[in-house]
Design an enzyme around this catalytic site. Structure first.
Site, PDB file in Angstrom:
ATOM      1  N   ASN A  13      -2.786   1.323 -37.563  1.00 49.50           N
ATOM      2  CA  ASN A  13      -3.799   2.104 -36.842  1.00 49.50           C
ATOM      3  C   ASN A  13      -3.069   3.029 -35.867  1.00 49.50           C
ATOM      4  O   ASN A  13      -2.507   2.567 -34.883  1.00 49.50           O
ATOM      5  CB  ASN A  13      -4.715   1.111 -36.095  1.00 49.50           C
ATOM      6  CG  ASN A  13      -5.702   1.808 -35.188  1.00 49.50           C
ATOM      7  OD1 ASN A  13      -5.875   3.031 -35.234  1.00 49.50           O
ATOM      8  ND2 ASN A  13      -6.378   1.029 -34.350  1.00 49.50           N
ATOM      9  N   LYS A  15      -4.278   5.287 -33.996  1.00 43.62           N
ATOM     10  CA  LYS A  15      -5.083   5.613 -32.796  1.00 43.62           C
ATOM     11  C   LYS A  15      -5.008   7.112 -32.481  1.00 43.62           C
ATOM     12  O   LYS A  15      -4.953   7.928 -33.397  1.00 43.62           O
ATOM     13  CB  LYS A  15      -4.653   4.735 -31.617  1.00 43.62           C
ATOM     14  CG  LYS A  15      -4.659   3.246 -31.978  1.00 43.62           C
ATOM     15  CD  LYS A  15      -4.575   2.328 -30.796  1.00 43.62           C
ATOM     16  CE  LYS A  15      -4.569   0.890 -31.283  1.00 43.62           C
ATOM     17  NZ  LYS A  15      -4.593  -0.087 -30.215  1.00 43.62           N
ATOM     18  N   HIS A  99     -13.540  -1.578 -33.971  1.00 44.05           N
ATOM     19  CA  HIS A  99     -12.268  -1.831 -33.281  1.00 44.05           C
ATOM     20  C   HIS A  99     -12.567  -2.117 -31.811  1.00 44.05           C
ATOM     21  O   HIS A  99     -13.503  -1.556 -31.239  1.00 44.05           O
ATOM     22  CB  HIS A  99     -11.338  -0.618 -33.425  1.00 44.05           C
ATOM     23  CG  HIS A  99      -9.986  -0.881 -32.844  1.00 44.05           C
ATOM     24  ND1 HIS A  99      -9.719  -0.716 -31.514  1.00 44.05           N
ATOM     25  CD2 HIS A  99      -8.845  -1.350 -33.405  1.00 44.05           C
ATOM     26  CE1 HIS A  99      -8.461  -1.075 -31.281  1.00 44.05           C
ATOM     27  NE2 HIS A  99      -7.908  -1.462 -32.415  1.00 44.05           N
ATOM     28  N   GLU A 101     -11.390  -1.065 -29.136  1.00 45.47           N
ATOM     29  CA  GLU A 101     -11.515   0.112 -28.261  1.00 45.47           C
ATOM     30  C   GLU A 101     -12.862   0.795 -28.472  1.00 45.47           C
ATOM     31  O   GLU A 101     -13.433   1.367 -27.539  1.00 45.47           O
ATOM     32  CB  GLU A 101     -10.332   1.066 -28.509  1.00 45.47           C
ATOM     33  CG  GLU A 101      -9.059   0.509 -27.873  1.00 45.47           C
ATOM     34  CD  GLU A 101      -7.786   0.701 -28.682  1.00 45.47           C
ATOM     35  OE1 GLU A 101      -7.718   1.633 -29.492  1.00 45.47           O
ATOM     36  OE2 GLU A 101      -6.862  -0.118 -28.496  1.00 45.47           O
ATOM     37  N   GLU A 171      -8.710  -9.495 -33.877  1.00 48.43           N
ATOM     38  CA  GLU A 171      -7.842  -8.896 -32.866  1.00 48.43           C
ATOM     39  C   GLU A 171      -8.304  -9.330 -31.479  1.00 48.43           C
ATOM     40  O   GLU A 171      -9.246  -8.732 -30.919  1.00 48.43           O
ATOM     41  CB  GLU A 171      -7.910  -7.367 -32.957  1.00 48.43           C
ATOM     42  CG  GLU A 171      -7.491  -6.826 -34.303  1.00 48.43           C
ATOM     43  CD  GLU A 171      -7.088  -5.357 -34.188  1.00 48.43           C
ATOM     44  OE1 GLU A 171      -5.912  -5.057 -34.456  1.00 48.43           O
ATOM     45  OE2 GLU A 171      -7.926  -4.536 -33.802  1.00 48.43           O
ATOM     46  N   GLY A 177      -2.206  -3.997 -27.521  1.00 52.65           N
ATOM     47  CA  GLY A 177      -1.465  -3.028 -26.714  1.00 52.65           C
ATOM     48  C   GLY A 177      -0.878  -3.618 -25.442  1.00 52.65           C
ATOM     49  O   GLY A 177      -0.406  -2.904 -24.569  1.00 52.65           O
ATOM     50  N   SER A 217      -0.482  -6.585 -30.764  1.00 52.89           N
ATOM     51  CA  SER A 217       0.943  -6.642 -30.429  1.00 52.89           C
ATOM     52  C   SER A 217       1.821  -7.214 -31.546  1.00 52.89           C
ATOM     53  O   SER A 217       2.794  -7.924 -31.280  1.00 52.89           O
ATOM     54  CB  SER A 217       1.162  -7.403 -29.118  1.00 52.89           C
ATOM     55  OG  SER A 217       0.520  -6.722 -28.056  1.00 52.89           O
TER      56      SER A 217
HETATM   57  P1  PGA Z   1      -1.280  -3.030 -30.992  1.00 55.15           P
HETATM   58  O1  PGA Z   1      -2.739  -2.544 -31.502  1.00 55.15           O
HETATM   59  O2  PGA Z   1      -0.522  -3.461 -32.216  1.00 55.15           O
HETATM   60  O3  PGA Z   1      -0.689  -1.815 -30.336  1.00 55.15           O
HETATM   61  O4  PGA Z   1      -1.520  -4.159 -30.048  1.00 55.15           O
HETATM   62  C1  PGA Z   1      -3.427  -3.242 -32.504  1.00 55.15           C
HETATM   63  C2  PGA Z   1      -4.750  -2.597 -32.785  1.00 55.15           C
HETATM   64  O5  PGA Z   1      -5.386  -2.074 -31.862  1.00 55.15           O
HETATM   65  O6  PGA Z   1      -5.221  -2.574 -33.933  1.00 55.15           O
END
Ligand code: PGA
Length: 254
Positions: A13, A15, A99, A101, A171, A177, A217
């Site tokens: 992803n 983003k 997701h 976010e 997740e 993140g 992460s």
């Molecule tokens: P990250 O993001 O690997 O940077 O923690 C994962 C995601 O949001 O799908």
């Protein structure tokens, strides 16, 4: 009764990162690096503006392309949104739905998530449905309840035939993140709840075939522990999917 093999999926992803040229370079690097991955599947979710160009680059390769989000209506006065037909038109086979976010920064609800899942099926797009608890919910012992509620809502009115095309990504919000990865045992336990729920709602075969990805992460140095867990069928990677080498190291985990 037929037994289906569970798919193994590595998704990136991107983003809101990368320019046009950077997206093309990353897509080419991944496409060229995944020729020897056997039956593993790779999906990239570039920014919407570059999805079509990335899909062109990945056409005929082992890399499939998805959109990071979409609206549930076919068209209309929804400034700034992307419709399901547009997602298809950009060459995307998949869409990320719900997701964290989208849920926590943009206020998407379980009802929105379900509408988007239904819109995906109506338009022949395969949904990758994201679920996961907040830190506070985990600390209060509510992980199973929250994840169950999100999965149940997302799958409302989704048939057994459609379930064959669903991918779920677990997740935990506190791991996205932040550099704080869930332990393989914590992730596996949440994946087990999800599979159990799908088994009770659909059938043991459907639950067994469902790919459940872990996200939060994921890095080259922690992928092996996660990937070897019984219920973890792949990963959804954010930060570490932005570089060809780190993403390929994850995809090639042994
Ligand atoms: P990250 O993001 O690997 O940077 O923690 C994962 C995601 O949001 O799908």
């Amino acid at each position: 009764m037929t037994t289906m093999t569970r798919r193994t999926v590595f998704a990136g992803n991107w983003k809101m990162f990368k320019t046009h040229q950077e997206s093309l370079d990353l897509a080419k690097g991944i496409r060229d690096g995944v020729s020897e991955i056997g039956s593993r599947e790779v999906i990239v979710f570039p920014p919407s503006s570059y999805a079509r160009a990335v899909a062109e680059i990945c056409r005929g390769s082992k890399v499939a392309v998805g959109m990071q989000n979409m609206h549930f209506e076919q068209e209309g006065a929804f400034t700034g949104e992307i419709s399901p037909p547009m997602v298809r038109d950009c060459g995307c086979r998949y869409v990320l739905i719900g997701h964290s976010e989208r849920r926590h920064v943009f206020g998407e609800t379980d009802t929105d998530v379900n509408k988007k899942v239904k819109a995906a099926f109506k338009n022949d797009i395969e949904p990758v449905i994201c679920v996961g608890e907040l830190l506070d919910e985990r600390e209060k012992g509510l992980t199973a309840e929250v994840v169950r509620r999100q999965v149940e809502a997302a799958l409302s009115e989704i048939s057994s035939d459609q379930m064959i095309q669903v991918i779920i990504a677990y997740e935990p919000v506190w791991a996205i993140g932040t550099g704080k990865v869930a332990t393989p045992e914590m992730a596996d336990e949440a994946h087990r709840y999800i599979r159990q729920f799908v088994k009770s709602r659909y059938s043991p075969e459907t639950a067994d075939a469902l790919p459940i990805l872990y996200g939060g992460s994921v890095k080259p140095d922690n992928i092996a522990g996660l990937f070897h867990m019984e219920h973890i069928d792949g990963v959804l990677v954010g930060g570490a999917s932005l570089k060809v080498d780190s993403f390929l190291d994850i995809v090639r985990v042994t």
